[in-house]
Write a protein that holds these residues in place. Sequence first.
Motif, PDB file in Angstrom:
ATOM      1  N   GLY A 133       0.639  -0.922   0.200  1.00 22.42           N
ATOM      2  CA  GLY A 133       0.038  -0.090   0.017  1.00 22.42           C
ATOM      3  C   GLY A 133       1.034   1.345  -0.088  1.00 22.42           C
ATOM      4  N   ASP A 134       2.064   1.009   0.185  1.00 19.59           N
ATOM      5  CA  ASP A 134       3.225   2.461   0.657  1.00 19.59           C
ATOM      6  C   ASP A 134       4.332   2.154  -1.103  1.00 19.59           C
ATOM      7  OD1 ASP A 134       1.823   3.204   2.449  1.00 19.59           O
ATOM      8  OD2 ASP A 134       3.500   1.634   3.849  1.00 19.59           O
ATOM      9  N   LEU A 135       3.699   1.509  -2.348  1.00 19.68           N
ATOM     10  CA  LEU A 135       4.314   1.224  -3.373  1.00 19.68           C
ATOM     11  C   LEU A 135       4.396   2.964  -3.844  1.00 19.68           C
ATOM     12  CD1 LEU A 135       4.065  -1.457  -4.772  1.00 19.68           C
ATOM     13  CD2 LEU A 135       5.842  -1.171  -4.020  1.00 19.68           C
ATOM     14  N   LYS A 136       5.567   3.638  -4.612  1.00 19.68           N
ATOM     15  CA  LYS A 136       6.105   5.145  -4.947  1.00 19.68           C
ATOM     16  C   LYS A 136       6.527   3.851  -6.681  1.00 19.68           C
ATOM     17  CE  LYS A 136       6.244   7.587  -1.371  1.00 19.68           C
ATOM     18  NZ  LYS A 136       7.743   8.362  -0.604  1.00 19.68           N
ATOM     19  N   PRO A 137       6.899   5.342  -7.740  1.00 20.46           N
ATOM     20  CA  PRO A 137       6.827   4.981  -9.034  1.00 20.46           C
ATOM     21  C   PRO A 137       8.711   4.998  -8.153  1.00 20.46           C
ATOM     22  CG  PRO A 137       5.841   6.688  -9.116  1.00 20.46           C
ATOM     23  CD  PRO A 137       6.008   5.846  -7.243  1.00 20.46           C
ATOM     24  N   GLY A 138       9.142   3.495  -9.139  1.00 21.96           N
ATOM     25  CA  GLY A 138      10.818   3.539  -8.791  1.00 21.96           C
ATOM     26  C   GLY A 138      10.798   1.812  -8.074  1.00 21.96           C
ATOM     27  N   ASP A 139      10.110   1.654  -6.985  1.00 23.52           N
ATOM     28  CA  ASP A 139      10.365   0.724  -6.101  1.00 23.52           C
ATOM     29  C   ASP A 139      10.654  -0.906  -6.672  1.00 23.52           C
ATOM     30  OD1 ASP A 139       9.969   2.519  -3.706  1.00 23.52           O
ATOM     31  OD2 ASP A 139       7.707   1.921  -3.457  1.00 23.52           O
ATOM     32  N   LEU A 140      11.282  -1.921  -6.321  1.00 24.18           N
ATOM     33  CA  LEU A 140      11.392  -3.178  -6.941  1.00 24.18           C
ATOM     34  C   LEU A 140      10.283  -3.964  -6.339  1.00 24.18           C
ATOM     35  CD1 LEU A 140      14.941  -3.146  -7.436  1.00 24.18           C
ATOM     36  CD2 LEU A 140      13.792  -2.015  -8.994  1.00 24.18           C
ATOM     37  N   LEU A 141      10.002  -5.125  -7.649  1.00 19.20           N
ATOM     38  CA  LEU A 141       9.075  -5.384  -6.907  1.00 19.20           C
ATOM     39  C   LEU A 141       9.821  -7.481  -7.325  1.00 19.20           C
ATOM     40  CD1 LEU A 141       7.384  -2.993  -8.733  1.00 19.20           C
ATOM     41  CD2 LEU A 141       5.698  -4.409  -6.977  1.00 19.20           C
ATOM     42  N   PHE A 142       9.618  -8.423  -6.291  1.00 26.32           N
ATOM     43  CA  PHE A 142       9.990  -9.397  -6.592  1.00 26.32           C
ATOM     44  C   PHE A 142       9.191 -10.773  -6.903  1.00 26.32           C
ATOM     45  CE2 PHE A 142      12.989  -6.494  -5.263  1.00 26.32           C
ATOM     46  CZ  PHE A 142      13.789  -7.001  -5.502  1.00 26.32           C
ATOM     47  N   TRP A 143       9.030 -11.680  -7.796  1.00 22.05           N
ATOM     48  CA  TRP A 143       8.902 -12.788  -7.048  1.00 22.05           C
ATOM     49  C   TRP A 143       9.163 -14.033  -7.291  1.00 22.05           C
ATOM     50  CZ3 TRP A 143       6.815  -7.958 -10.179  1.00 22.05           C
ATOM     51  CH2 TRP A 143       6.058  -7.786 -10.187  1.00 22.05           C
TER      52      TRP A 143
END
Length: 359
Positions: free
Chosen positions: A299-309
């Motif tokens: 809920g706190d994501l900002k543009p440029g944050d990295l997401l992982f799977w």
Amino acid sequence: MKVLVGAVAAVIGLVLLAFLGVVVLIADDDASAAETSDGGGGLQGVPEEFRKWISQADDDCKEPGMTPALLAAQLYQESGFKTSRKEATSEAGAQGPAQFMPGTWATWGRDSDKNGEASPWDIGDAVIAQGRMMCSLLGSAKNSGYPGGVQALALAGYNAGWGAVERFGGVPPIWFAREKGQKEGQTFHYVKVILATMKRFEGPGLFTVSGSGSGADALRKASTRMGTPYAYGGGGPAGPSNGFCDGNNGYLNGSCAASKTVGFDCSSLVQYSYWPKLKLPRTAQAQYGATSDHPVARGDLKPGDLLFWAHGGSGFIYHVAIFAGDGNVLHAPRTGRHVEVAPLTSAMPQGDYVGATRP
């Protein structure tokens, strides 16, 4: 012609080329590639250093046949966006990313980047000269009354000279300038390939990124590579490159696609986007390790944050993406696809989502 978009829609297309009375049907090699076309007004899959100049060349030309994608596809065919003297000098002596012969450069070249020298090796000078020449050719094509379409006629004039177009009353035939062992003459092939690959470079007219800082800057840089093919093992800080196959990855329809594809994989796109301000490691697993001490709640994501799977949501990290805002991510998904914007909820299996970090 520039439009504002928040995401990229999937396009499955066939490009129909008609010239010289010949109809050539060319299918998109990647029918599942997620790309957006706005009629040619936008641009994607183009190196950042070329985008400004392509847009300026397009703006400077009032001929309706001129589009950013036309110039981009032509540059890709001429030099592959290469700029070094070793890579962008032809056997015939053509020079620079737009491949000008010295005599032709003398007519069209200007110091467009205002660095004190008019040079076919300067990206700005070369692209603006290319646009200036193509604009003139588009005007000649429009006024000629020759069949085949103004873009095809102008491209033929750029490759073979307008005199060749006048000689044949249109795009030179398939046998013109054909070398031994080739099925198609150089000019016929040149026109066909560029018109077919324009779709690859058509994209959102404007990709807007809110905010400032390293994350927003990285996202902006990544967005300039939308439409670039996925190549397993390819890409790095300098940009896209050929990939490789490792026995499990990089294959498409039973053959090694990665070794024949210039592009990015998921982690090289991230590395490229943050470089050189932040020199992240090369792989998704290593990037997670380097940034996991700065976790970010969904809920706190900002543009440029990295997401992982990772498979099952734990263990080895197999994919990384960049948060693009509005519930979307920008990423290089897999072999056979292109750098694209996709919803976070469907970019990868939801059960594999590990979490996000802020570099």
